[in-house]
Design an enzyme around this catalytic site. Structure first.
Site, PDB file in Angstrom:
ATOM      1  N   ASN A 265       0.828  -1.204   0.000  1.00  0.00           N
ATOM      2  CA  ASN A 265       0.000   0.000   0.000  1.00  0.00           C
ATOM      3  C   ASN A 265       0.859   1.249   0.000  1.00  0.00           C
ATOM      4  O   ASN A 265       1.951   1.287   0.563  1.00  0.00           O
ATOM      5  CB  ASN A 265      -0.982  -0.022   1.188  1.00  0.00           C
ATOM      6  CG  ASN A 265      -0.466   0.767   2.397  1.00  0.00           C
ATOM      7  OD1 ASN A 265      -0.599   1.991   2.470  1.00  0.00           O
ATOM      8  ND2 ASN A 265       0.166   0.060   3.331  1.00  0.00           N
TER       9      ASN A 265
ATOM     10  N   PHE B 173      -1.852   8.379   3.986  1.00  0.00           N
ATOM     11  CA  PHE B 173      -2.681   9.038   5.009  1.00  0.00           C
ATOM     12  C   PHE B 173      -3.918   9.709   4.401  1.00  0.00           C
ATOM     13  O   PHE B 173      -4.215  10.878   4.688  1.00  0.00           O
ATOM     14  CB  PHE B 173      -1.882  10.092   5.798  1.00  0.00           C
ATOM     15  CG  PHE B 173      -0.796   9.557   6.668  1.00  0.00           C
ATOM     16  CD1 PHE B 173      -0.675   8.217   6.966  1.00  0.00           C
ATOM     17  CD2 PHE B 173       0.156  10.432   7.226  1.00  0.00           C
ATOM     18  CE1 PHE B 173       0.340   7.737   7.781  1.00  0.00           C
ATOM     19  CE2 PHE B 173       1.178   9.974   8.047  1.00  0.00           C
ATOM     20  CZ  PHE B 173       1.271   8.623   8.310  1.00  0.00           C
TER      21      PHE B 173
ATOM     22  N   SER C 156       5.371   5.636   8.646  1.00  0.00           N
ATOM     23  CA  SER C 156       4.751   5.309   7.361  1.00  0.00           C
ATOM     24  C   SER C 156       5.753   5.595   6.248  1.00  0.00           C
ATOM     25  O   SER C 156       6.380   6.652   6.236  1.00  0.00           O
ATOM     26  CB  SER C 156       3.494   6.148   7.138  1.00  0.00           C
ATOM     27  OG  SER C 156       3.096   6.016   5.786  1.00  0.00           O
TER      28      SER C 156
ATOM     29  N   ASN D 244       4.910   6.129   3.252  1.00  0.00           N
ATOM     30  CA  ASN D 244       4.192   6.772   2.153  1.00  0.00           C
ATOM     31  C   ASN D 244       3.967   8.263   2.326  1.00  0.00           C
ATOM     32  O   ASN D 244       3.205   8.873   1.584  1.00  0.00           O
ATOM     33  CB  ASN D 244       2.843   6.068   1.954  1.00  0.00           C
ATOM     34  CG  ASN D 244       3.048   4.582   1.708  1.00  0.00           C
ATOM     35  OD1 ASN D 244       3.914   4.209   0.923  1.00  0.00           O
ATOM     36  ND2 ASN D 244       2.299   3.742   2.410  1.00  0.00           N
ATOM     37  N   THR D 245       4.594   8.857   3.340  1.00  0.00           N
ATOM     38  CA  THR D 245       4.582  10.311   3.508  1.00  0.00           C
ATOM     39  C   THR D 245       6.033  10.746   3.446  1.00  0.00           C
ATOM     40  O   THR D 245       6.854  10.262   4.237  1.00  0.00           O
ATOM     41  CB  THR D 245       3.933  10.702   4.864  1.00  0.00           C
ATOM     42  OG1 THR D 245       2.569  10.318   4.837  1.00  0.00           O
ATOM     43  CG2 THR D 245       4.019  12.197   5.128  1.00  0.00           C
TER      44      THR D 245
ATOM     45  N   LYS E  40       5.128   4.550  17.007  1.00  0.00           N
ATOM     46  CA  LYS E  40       5.105   3.422  16.063  1.00  0.00           C
ATOM     47  C   LYS E  40       6.315   3.495  15.146  1.00  0.00           C
ATOM     48  O   LYS E  40       6.541   4.507  14.489  1.00  0.00           O
ATOM     49  CB  LYS E  40       3.810   3.439  15.248  1.00  0.00           C
ATOM     50  CG  LYS E  40       3.702   2.234  14.318  1.00  0.00           C
ATOM     51  CD  LYS E  40       2.284   2.013  13.869  1.00  0.00           C
ATOM     52  CE  LYS E  40       2.157   0.863  12.906  1.00  0.00           C
ATOM     53  NZ  LYS E  40       0.780   0.654  12.488  1.00  0.00           N
TER      54      LYS E  40
ATOM     55  N   ASN F 277       5.546  -0.979  11.539  1.00  0.00           N
ATOM     56  CA  ASN F 277       4.780  -0.565  10.367  1.00  0.00           C
ATOM     57  C   ASN F 277       5.141  -1.482   9.184  1.00  0.00           C
ATOM     58  O   ASN F 277       5.819  -2.493   9.377  1.00  0.00           O
ATOM     59  CB  ASN F 277       5.100   0.908  10.059  1.00  0.00           C
ATOM     60  CG  ASN F 277       3.889   1.645   9.519  1.00  0.00           C
ATOM     61  OD1 ASN F 277       3.234   1.183   8.592  1.00  0.00           O
ATOM     62  ND2 ASN F 277       3.594   2.797  10.086  1.00  0.00           N
TER      63      ASN F 277
END
Ligand code: FMN
Length: 346
Positions: A110, A114, A174, A176-177, A216, A245
Site C-alpha cells: 500500500n 494518510f 509510514s 508513504n509520507t 510506532k 509498520n
C-alpha cells in the site's frame, strides 16, 4: 456465508473498493446485532500501558482511518482498537491505484499516503461511537506540512485527540509520507518526543487524566537505530512502542511485477523482519530489571495463532492485526485470542 466464499467475491473487486465494501458489510451486520463469535473468551484481564483490556489482540491502525467503523469492528472481539492515522486537515492521499493484494505471498502493498478526513471528523465519530473499550488514536502529519514543522501537526492532533483517546500513537514510520521516517533519526526523535511529552504533561493537568503515548516504528531499521530509539523512548518516558509498520523491502517478492512499485509491504513477507526488530527492541528497551517495562505492541505479519504466540514470546505485551484479516477473515481474531490465552497460561 463462509469467509472463503466472501473472500472470492472481495478479491474479484479492486482492493480499495473491496476494503470499503467489507467494512460497510460489517457495519450492516452489526446494525442487525449479528454476533459472529459468541463463544470467544470474554475477559482475560490484561493491561496495556496501564489500561485494562479484555484481551491483548488489537486492531492495527490504517484499517479504520476515520473512526467510521468503531462499533462494528469492536463486535469482532478485539481487546483494543486503534483508528487513524489522522492528520490535522483532511487530505486525499496518494493517487490511485495505491492498494494491491499479492495473494501468492499473502501480502498487501500500500501507498495510501494518510488519506483521511481530518482530526475534527474523526473526533466527531469517536463521540458518536458506543464502544467503551480501549481506543487508540494514531496521529500523523499532513503531506503539505514541511518535515521541519511536523511537530506542529502532531501537537495539533494531540491537543484535539487527548480527551477522546485511551492512548495516542505517534506515527513516524509510514513509508508513504515523504521524509516521515527521518523523524526516527536520533536528534529528530529526541526533539519530537521531548515536545510531545511536555504537551502530554500539560494536557494531563488540564484534563486531570493521563493518556499514554506510544511511538510506532518501522521495520527497516538496524540495531544501532533500534538502540538509539530505545534510549530516546526511555529518556522521554514514552509509554509504549508499536513495532512495526510496513516494510519498503520488497526483495521477498522476487520477480513479482509489484516488487518495483513504491509503497509498504505487509503480511507474510513482513513476519520475520518485524519479529527481528521486535526482539532487538525488547532486548534494548527492557534490559534493566530495575526499570519498569515499557510495553511493546507487536504488529507485522500475523497470519495465524502461532504468529501471535511468536510475537508474545519475542517480548510483545499485546499484538495488532491488519493484513491477516484480509487473508484469514474475522476468524483470525478469536484464533489470536485463544493463542494469547494459551501463551499467558504458560
Ligand atoms: C492498507 C494499509 C493501510 C495502513 N495504514 C496505516 C496508517 O494509516 N497508520 C499506521 O500507523 N499504519 C498503517 N498501516 C500499517 C499497519 O497498521 C501495520 O503496522 C502493518 O500493516 C503491519 O501489520 P500486518 O502485516 O498485520 O498488516 C497500514 C497497513 C495497510 C495494509
Amino acid at each position: 456465508m463462509s469467509y472463503h466464499l466472501l473472500q472470492k467475491i472481495l478479491f474479484a473487486m479492486d482492493a480499495e473498493r473491496s476494503h470499503i465494501a467489507a467494512l460497510n458489510g460489517l457495519k450492516f451486520l452489526h446494525r442487525l446485532h449479528f454476533n459472529p463469535f459468541p463463544n470467544t473468551i470474554k475477559d482475560m484481564h490484561c493491561n496495556l500501558m496501564g489500561l485494562p483490556i479484555p484481551n491483548p489482540v488489537g486492531l492495527a491502525a490504517g484499517l479504520d482511518k476515520n473512526g467510521d467503523y468503531i462499533d462494528a469492528l469492536s463486535a469482532l472481539g478485539f481487546g483494543f482498537i486503534e483508528i487513524g492515522t489522522v492528520t490535522p486537515k483532511p487530505q486525499e492521499g496518494n493517487p490511485k491505484p495505491r492498494l494491491f493484494r499479492i495473494p501468492q505471498h499473502q501480502a498487501v502493498l500500500n501507498r495510501m499516503g494518510f488519506n483521511n478526513q481530518g482530526i475534527d471528523y474523526l473526533i466527531n465519530n469517536v463521540k458518536k461511537a458506543k464502544y467503551s473499550g480501549v481506543l487508540g488514536i494514531n496521529i500523523g502529519k499532513n503531506a503539505t506540512t514541511p518535515i521541519e514543522n511536523a511537530t506542529d501537526d502532531y501537537i495539533y492532533c494531540l491537543d484535539r485527540a487527548y480527551n477522546f483517546a485511551s492512548y495516542i500513537t505517534i506515527n513516524i514510520s509510514s513509508p508513504n509520507t515523504k521524509n516521515l521516517r527521518t523523524l526516527q533519526g536520533e536528534d529528530e526523535l529526541n526533539n519530537l518526543l521531548g515536545k510531545l511529552k511536555k504537551r502530554q504533561t500539560e494536557l494531563s493537568e488540564k484534563f486531570e487524566k493521563y493518556v499514554p503515548m506510544a511511538v510506532k516504528i518501522a521495520p527497516d531499521v538496524d540495531e544501532n537505530q533500534i538502540i538509539a530509539m530505545a534510549q530516546a523512548i526511555r529518556h522521554h518516558n514514552i509509554d509504549g512502542v508499536i513495532a512495526t509498520n510496513t516494510t519498503i523491502d520488497k526483495s521477498s517478492l522476487g520477480e513479482h511485477k509489484l516488487s518495483n512499485e513504491n509503497g509498504g509491504l505487509s503480511g507474510r513477507p513482513l513476519t520475520e523482519k518485524s519479529n527481528t526488530v521486535l526482539k532487538l527492541l525488547a532486548t534494548h528497551l527492557n534490559n534493566d530489571e530495575h526499570q519498569k517495562t515499557i510495553p511493546i505492541i507487536g504488529v507485522g505479519g500475523i497470519m495465524s495463532g502461532s504468529d501471535v504466540a511468536e510475537k508474545l514470546n519475542n517480548g510483545a505485551q499485546a499484538i495488532q492485526l491488519y493484513t491477516g484479516l484480509i487473508y484469514r477473515g474475522p476468524q483470525l481474531v478469536p484464533e489470536s485470542i485463544i493463542a494469547a490465552a494459551q501463551h499467558l497460561k504458560k
